[in-house]
Design an enzyme around this catalytic site. Structure first.
Site, PDB file in Angstrom:
ATOM      1  N   ALA A 133       0.833  -1.202   0.000  1.00 44.66           N
ATOM      2  CA  ALA A 133       0.000   0.000   0.000  1.00 44.66           C
ATOM      3  C   ALA A 133       0.869   1.254   0.000  1.00 44.66           C
ATOM      4  CB  ALA A 133      -0.892  -0.015   1.232  1.00 44.66           C
ATOM      5  N   GLY A 189       0.080  -5.215   0.679  1.00 40.66           N
ATOM      6  CA  GLY A 189      -0.969  -5.044  -0.322  1.00 40.66           C
ATOM      7  C   GLY A 189      -0.547  -5.572  -1.687  1.00 40.66           C
ATOM      8  N   GLU A 239      -1.315  -9.162  -1.521  1.00 41.03           N
ATOM      9  CA  GLU A 239      -2.778  -9.335  -1.447  1.00 41.03           C
ATOM     10  C   GLU A 239      -3.420  -9.169  -2.826  1.00 41.03           C
ATOM     11  OE1 GLU A 239      -3.005  -6.617   2.005  1.00 41.03           O
ATOM     12  OE2 GLU A 239      -4.362  -8.101   2.855  1.00 41.03           O
ATOM     13  N   GLU A 291       2.809  -6.733   7.539  1.00 41.35           N
ATOM     14  CA  GLU A 291       1.953  -5.775   8.262  1.00 41.35           C
ATOM     15  C   GLU A 291       2.109  -5.848   9.768  1.00 41.35           C
ATOM     16  OE1 GLU A 291       1.055  -7.502   5.643  1.00 41.35           O
ATOM     17  OE2 GLU A 291      -0.374  -6.410   4.393  1.00 41.35           O
TER      18      GLU A 291
END
Ligand code: NAI
Length: 715
Positions: free
Chosen positions: A73, A112, A115, A135
């Site tokens: 992210a 992310g 993911e 994370e």
């Protein structure tokens, strides 16, 4: 090889779309790390829409340009605010695509980034790719489907382990675990395009991860996972939320993903995550050259560093030599004592032998590194090194003498650094004809492994020298923090005048070394102060204090116990006795009644009445005195930012990272409360508890250290 049929189109500044025969190739191009920010998410949506409109497209391939698939992210969205389209929306669009979607992974695919790849129907990874969910290191539950899709691909047990460890796995391991479908040995793009072709040839359609079934996460597996990550997650709570999220993967996907989203939000709002993110950003900030945007520093291009000389081949000199050899540099080690050079050679050999034994490096890499370190007794030979680091005994006159000789030998544009831990760098630099190229590079034990490097600048330090020092930190992959010259700089000053001194005071008042150490370890410190002192050597501190007392005084009691232990030859682990006893070959600290008697005697000599002391008082006094001296370090300008102090303590002194460092922790306690307790101890314990003026000012103004940093930055 599939032919390119249509032209190349940039669907957003950060995503391109190409049609290569039946393959719609979506490429993420968002340097430097392909962060999946708003523009990338929108770009992915647009590219998918484009593919839909092209009747020739039968399979989608998501690939990235640059050095990695994606580091995750966009960090500016770490506060949880995501503009639409959200990660979940993009992933659901991918997963529900009527064409098969393939992710082609190289370099890093973490957070992310991974993911996103999990939402694709198939994955091809380069063998050296690194796939992970880090994370947890920021106290966050993966919130873009990671806790729901990963268990569906590799099972709940492996998913739990991967998320709790935060560590990435290689492309090869990912294949073994079932995380990827194919490993590319050579060119990833070619391999991914061939994979797409095979899907079409074999008529393999979409394979949504969300439709897969999940095994049950049983309590035995959870307990085993907790136990194996207990050390890294000591004092933490994010793992509880992760476990809850993974358990929810048993539910229908739509329910599980909603639970994950709620848990991710909860984790983001937690104090633990705020603290961990504070340290993460503080480390990024501290590593930037101060004033880099100003005209004074910007134009300076530091010279290349290929060869380093280290003068003084003791504990630190040998460790520093290892650190540079590990980074691929040539190292010359000088010492005026041949036996010290022999010991240094042996310690280098044994450090590498142990790395080989633990499987960290191969024998040939070890041989190469050993070969890079040359023990050369002639001081004159250091003259052609690009950087010279002095690491002789902590004695101001000796250091002045060595530095002035080096200054004469080494061409004036090269940096000369001192590894002093407490002496005045300004005074040392003034012993040379070129003080502008002398600064402090304060390494920590063990120098080859510790993450922190304090860069000590003086008023006369040139921008070139500072810039070279930052380059050194980068070369060694260490976290740099700049300190202005002053006794003990940032870390040792706070340790000696605050934290450790108060720990000794508590011993005199009635606590035992084991009680103090255990209380602080339970608070979250990696190791209690007395155990650390025994590990490093009680004599190291004693020597520093002898030098200190030549310049400044400290009211009694000030390390009377540690200094008496040094006098008695109880230097710590190296002599088998210190604050504790150590059986031969063991590092286990065994309480020693002889030390208790010594402490009682020293207390009686000072008329200190001994009493039972609770763990809460131990922690409060040690941590508040750390905070108070930290504030003094800030008001004196030794540290520029409270966040720098936090970096020093979390990366160099074992302060629990999940509490954000002492100054962040003070903010969470509330500065009026902190001041109230400091004043209380000032009344009852006197001198050393004089409240720092900065705390008084901030508390009176309803402010915080965080606010103070922001205000200072804008001035
Ligand atoms: P040490 O006592 O292990 O080694 C010092 C070495 O310097 C000895 O091998 C000695 O032979 C050599 N030496 C003395 N005079 C010399 C000269 N004129 N020319 C060449 N070599 C000479 O000391 P240690 O612990 O390695 O400390 C070195 C410096 O690093 C000190 O300034 C200390 O304060 C600092 N430091 C120490 C830390 C520690 O925990 N040991 C941590 C951070 C800094």
């Amino acid at each position: 090889m599939l032919e390119k049929m249509n032209g190349h189109a940039a669907v957003a500044g950060t995503v391109t779309f190409d049609v290569l025969g039946p393959v719609g190739m979506i490429c993420i191009d968002n340097p430097p790390v392909n962060a999946i920010g708003h523009s990338v998410r929108q770009g992915l949506m647009d590219a998918i829409a484009r593919a839909e409109q092209n009747p020739g497209v039968k399979v989608l391939l998501i690939i990235s340009s640059g050095e990695m698939f994606s580091a995750g992210a966009d960090i500016t969205e770490f506060n949880g605010l995501q503009r639409e389209p959200s990660f979940q929306r993009v992933e659901s669009e991918i997963e529900s695509s009527r064409y098969p979607v393939v992710a082609a992974i190289h370099g890093l695919a973490v957070g992310g980034g991974l993911e996103l790849a999990l939402a694709c129907h198939y994955r091809v990874a380069h063998r050296n790719a690194k796939l992970g969910m880090p994370e947890i290191t920021l106290g966050i539950v993966p919130g873009a489907g990671g806790t729901q899709r990963l268990p569906r691909l590799i099972g709940t047990r492996a998913a739990l382990d991967m998320i709790l460890s935060g560590a990435p796995i290689s492309g090869v391991d990912a294949k073994t675990k079932g995380l990827v479908d194919e490993v590319a040995e050579g060119d990833l793009r070619d391999a991914a395009l061939s994979f797409c072709k095979r899907l079409l040839d074999e008529k393999l359609g979409p394979r949504p991860t969300c439709n897969r079934t999940v095994d049950t996460l049983d309590e035995t597996t959870i307990a085993a996972a907790r136990a194996s990550h207990a050390r890294a997650l000591k004092g933490r709570t994010t793992q509880d939320l992760v476990i809850e999220a993974i358990k929810a993967s048993r539910l229908p996907f739509s329910q599980g993903i909603a639970i994950e989203a709620a848990l991710a939000q909860k984790s983001l709002a937690s104090r633990e995550s705020l603290a961990l993110r504070h340290v993460f950003f503080a480390e990024r900030e501290s590593g930037k050259l101060p004033g880099a945007s100003s005209a004074v520093v910007k134009p300076v291009q530091p010279p290349a560093i290929r060869r380093v000389a280290v003068v003084g081949a003791g504990t630190m000199g040998s460790g520093i030599a290892l650190a540079f050899a590990d980074a691929g540099l040539e190292v010359l080690v000088n010492d005026n004592d041949p036996s010290a050079l022999n010991r240094s050679r042996e310690s280098v050999q044994s450090a590498y032998a142990s790395s080989v034994k633990r499987g960290r490096i191969t024998q040939s890499v070890a041989d190469e590194r050993i070969h890079r370190i040359k023990s050369n007794p002639a001081l004159a030979d250091v003259a052609d090194a690009d950087l010279v680091i002095e690491a002789v005994f902590e004695d101001i006159e000796l250091k002045k003498d060595v530095l002035s000789k080096l200054d004469y030998l080494v061409p004036p544009h090269r940096l000369i650094a001192t590894n002093t831990s407490t002496l005045s760098v300004t005074e040392l630099a003034r012993a040379t004809a070129h003080p502008e190229r002398v600064l402090g590079l304060h390494f920590f034990v063990p120098a080859q492994a510790s993450k922190l490097l304090e860069i000590v600048r003086c008023d006369h330090t040139s921008p070139e020298s500072l810039s070279t020092a930052f380059r050194v930190a980068k070369l060694l992959k260490k976290i740099a923090v700049v300190a202005h010259d002053g006794f003990g700089f940032i870390g040792n000053r706070m340790m000696l005048d605050g934290y450790w001194r108060e720990a000794e005071q508590l011993l005199l008042e009635g606590a035992t070394p084991a009680q103090v150490d255990t209380a602080l370890e339970n608070f979250g410190f990696a190791m209690g102060p007395q155990r650390v002192s025994d590990l490093g050597g009680n004599d190291v501190g004693t020597k520093a204090r002898i030098q200190l007392f030549q310049r400044e005084s400290r009211p009694d009691p000030y390390f009377v116990i540690a200094d008496r232990l040094t006098e008695m030859g109880r230097l710590g682990q190296k002599t088998g006795r210190g604050f504790y006893r150590y059986e031969s070959g063991s590092r286990e600290a065994v309480p020693d009644p002889e030390v208790n008697s010594l402490i009682e005697k020293l207390a009686a000599e000072r008329g200190i009445k001994r009493r039972e002391i609770g763990d809460q008082e131990i922690v409060e006094r040690c941590v508040l005195s750390l905070i108070n001296v930290g504030a003094m370090v800030l008001e004196e300008g030794v540290a520029a930012r409270a966040a720098d102090v936090d970096v020093v303590w979390t990366s160099g002194y074992g302060f629990p990272r999940h509490l954000g460092g002492p100054m962040f922790y003070a903010d969470t306690l509330g500065l009026p409360n902190v001041l109230h307790r400091i004043r209380h101890y000032h009344r009852t314990l006197g001198h050393y508890w004089r409240p720092a003026a900065l705390i008084e000012r901030l508390a009176a103004g309803g402010s915080s250290f965080e606010q103070w940093d922001k205000t200072s930055a804008s001035q």
